[in-house]
Motif scaffolding. Structure first.
Motif, PDB file in Angstrom:
ATOM      1  N   THR A 240     113.859   1.340  71.931  1.00 12.29           N
ATOM      2  CA  THR A 240     114.956   2.289  72.114  1.00 12.29           C
ATOM      3  C   THR A 240     116.272   1.710  71.608  1.00 12.29           C
ATOM      4  N   GLU A 241     116.489   0.429  71.883  1.00  7.50           N
ATOM      5  CA  GLU A 241     117.708  -0.227  71.389  1.00  7.50           C
ATOM      6  C   GLU A 241     117.751  -0.202  69.861  1.00  7.50           C
ATOM      7  N   ALA A 242     116.597  -0.363  69.243  1.00  8.04           N
ATOM      8  CA  ALA A 242     116.538  -0.315  67.778  1.00  8.04           C
ATOM      9  C   ALA A 242     116.920   1.079  67.271  1.00  8.04           C
ATOM     10  N   ASP A 243     116.463   2.106  68.001  1.00 16.67           N
ATOM     11  CA  ASP A 243     116.825   3.484  67.631  1.00 16.67           C
ATOM     12  C   ASP A 243     118.332   3.701  67.753  1.00 16.67           C
ATOM     13  N   ILE A 244     118.924   3.125  68.808  1.00 12.73           N
ATOM     14  CA  ILE A 244     120.366   3.291  69.035  1.00 12.73           C
ATOM     15  C   ILE A 244     121.165   2.681  67.886  1.00 12.73           C
ATOM     16  N   GLU A 252     128.033   8.440  69.312  1.00  7.96           N
ATOM     17  CA  GLU A 252     126.621   8.800  69.496  1.00  7.96           C
ATOM     18  C   GLU A 252     125.874   7.705  70.252  1.00  7.96           C
ATOM     19  N   ARG A 253     126.153   6.466  69.879  1.00  6.04           N
ATOM     20  CA  ARG A 253     125.474   5.343  70.540  1.00  6.04           C
ATOM     21  C   ARG A 253     125.835   5.286  72.026  1.00  6.04           C
ATOM     22  N   GLN A 254     127.122   5.516  72.334  1.00  3.69           N
ATOM     23  CA  GLN A 254     127.560   5.481  73.733  1.00  3.69           C
ATOM     24  C   GLN A 254     126.933   6.605  74.546  1.00  3.69           C
ATOM     25  N   LEU A 255     126.821   7.795  73.954  1.00  6.59           N
ATOM     26  CA  LEU A 255     126.191   8.922  74.653  1.00  6.59           C
ATOM     27  C   LEU A 255     124.727   8.627  74.948  1.00  6.59           C
ATOM     28  N   PHE A 256     124.053   8.019  73.969  1.00  5.99           N
ATOM     29  CA  PHE A 256     122.646   7.643  74.141  1.00  5.99           C
ATOM     30  C   PHE A 256     122.512   6.657  75.307  1.00  5.99           C
ATOM     31  N   LEU A 257     123.394   5.649  75.334  1.00  2.88           N
ATOM     32  CA  LEU A 257     123.360   4.651  76.407  1.00  2.88           C
ATOM     33  C   LEU A 257     123.613   5.288  77.762  1.00  2.88           C
ATOM     34  N   GLN A 258     124.596   6.180  77.827  1.00  3.16           N
ATOM     35  CA  GLN A 258     124.914   6.864  79.091  1.00  3.16           C
ATOM     36  C   GLN A 258     123.727   7.665  79.593  1.00  3.16           C
ATOM     37  N   ASP A 259     123.029   8.334  78.671  1.00  2.00           N
ATOM     38  CA  ASP A 259     121.839   9.100  79.055  1.00  2.00           C
ATOM     39  C   ASP A 259     120.767   8.195  79.652  1.00  2.00           C
ATOM     40  N   MET A 260     120.733   6.954  79.183  1.00  2.00           N
ATOM     41  CA  MET A 260     119.756   5.989  79.703  1.00  2.00           C
ATOM     42  C   MET A 260     120.221   5.347  81.002  1.00  2.00           C
ATOM     43  N   GLY A 261     121.516   5.512  81.326  1.00  2.19           N
ATOM     44  CA  GLY A 261     122.072   4.889  82.517  1.00  2.19           C
ATOM     45  C   GLY A 261     122.583   3.483  82.290  1.00  2.19           C
ATOM     46  N   LEU A 262     122.882   3.152  81.007  1.00  2.00           N
ATOM     47  CA  LEU A 262     123.375   1.815  80.664  1.00  2.00           C
ATOM     48  C   LEU A 262     124.861   1.846  80.325  1.00  2.00           C
ATOM     49  N   GLN A 263     125.577   0.785  80.677  1.00  2.00           N
ATOM     50  CA  GLN A 263     126.999   0.664  80.376  1.00  2.00           C
ATOM     51  C   GLN A 263     127.241   0.151  78.960  1.00  2.00           C
TER      52      GLN A 263
END
Length: 364
Positions: A240-244, A252-263
């Motif tokens: 998933t990190e590779a996809d980000i 876009e990267r920050q939104l993806f992280l937020q959806d995962m629950g990561l800061q």
């Protein structure tokens, strides 16, 4: 200083390397995809550098870096040359620390070299091969030392005692880093052996996206197994990190992280952990031309820190002007921190603190 990414074939090492370095190492669904080690120089994420940039408004900003090496996968029998064993072990020997990747996710689409997912078994496979190689090195050294010890040489007798302790530990499945030996004895008798299992280690549990925040049962097993080693365990959804990292924009990267629950990206956490694992810390220089993070070994003195910039700085060191990072930020500039009496003038014996903002005076 460099950290090597190790693990069994097909556990996500090259994908993780790509994630960390943005270098495109080949990653594919078959063992031994990586043969020659890939090397990447990775920027160390540091919010302090961003804050100094905001305050100083320099022409350029240069972060600290750490070198990461993606090493070929290891299989049972590597210590005897199986697979790419000799090459693998030689590549590990050239690194200063180990990032050990363990597969902690189920997937029918990604084959496992042993046919099933079991991170504890995988860890033991790697450990045993490294321990066997270390045992070979220790036994060779022991043969030489024993002859000197028989003549009554006190130093040789002490070394023999330590080597026998290491041999016993390795034979019982204990890595050299976990054997109870004093720091003085390690420096005197162990360091020169360059044991593979004496290198500091960081475990990365490669999980699926759903387990990126809280881990899973596999991660719990790993944490329990490595507890005696006092080693850090990081949970990372490598795929998933590779996809980000492939996403075009920061938003876009920050939104993806937020959806995962990561800061923040788990890769950033890992890079900082690797930096710490290598016993490194950062000091800063801050001027209108450049704000820069410099890397020094923890415990380095002011002249040694100056020498990182240029060897002449260390040879001709006179003194260092030092402002603690918190004071620099609080007062907003070097001039204001100086006015407030927060600039310290330090000599040759000053031990650098992580985050010091420094300016060196020297004469050559």
């Amino acid at each position: 200083m460099k950290a090597g990414i190790v693990g069994l074939p097909n556990v996500g090492k090259s994908t993780l390397f790509n994630c960390l370095s943005n270098a495109k190492a080949q990653s594919a669904n078959f063992p031994f995809c990586t043969i020659e080690p890939n090397v990447g120089v990775v920027n160390v994420p540091d919010v302090r550098l961003e804050k100094l940039e905001e305050l100083v408004e320099p022409e350029r900003v240069i972060p600290a870096t750490v070198e990461i090496v993606d090493i070929a996968g290891l299989v049972k029998g590597a210590s005897k040359g199986e697979g790419l064993g000799n090459q693998f072990l030689g590549n590990i020997r050239e690194t200063d620390a180990i990032i050990h990747v363990l597969r902690c996710f189920d997937s029918e689409n990604i084959v496992h070299v042993d046919g099933s997912v079991d991170p504890i078994r995988d860890k033991e496979t790697i450990d045993i091969e490294l321990q066997l190689k270390d045992l070979e090195s220790v036994e060779k050294k022991l043969d030489k030392v024993k002859r000197a010890a028989k003549t009554g040489n006190k130093e040789a007798q002490k070394e023999q005692e330590i080597l026998l302790q290491i041999k016993e530990g390795l034979e019982s499945g204990t890595s050299v880093r976990a054997i109870d030996i004093s720091n003085d004895d390690r420096q005197a008798y162990v360091k020169s052996l360059q044991c593979l299992t004496d290198k500091p280690v960081l475990y990365v549990c490669n999980v699926d996206e759903a387990s990126a925040v809280n881990g899973n049962a596999y991660v719990d097993q790993v944490k329990k197994a490595v507890a005696p080693e006092n080693a850090e365990v990081i949970v990372l959804a490598v795929g998933t990190e590779a996809d980000i990292t492939e996403l075009d924009s920061y938003e876009e990267r920050q939104l993806f992280l937020q959806d995962m629950g990561l800061q923040e990206p788990g890769a950033s956490v890992l890079i900082r952990a690797a930096y710490k694992l290598l016993n490194q810390q950062t000091y800063f220089t801050a001027g209108v031309k450049e704000v820069r993070a410099w890397t020094v070994t923890i415990g380095a003195t002011a002249p040694q820190a100056a020498g990182v910039i240029h060897t002449d700085f260390e040879k001709g060191f006179i003194r260092a002007e030092v402002i603690q990072y918190e004071d620099f930020v609080h007062y907003g500039s070097e001039a204001k921190a100086r006015e407030a009496g927060k600039l310290g003038v330090e000599g040759k014996n000053y031990v650098v603190n992580d985050g010091d903002v420094m300016h060196f005076l020297f004469n050559v």
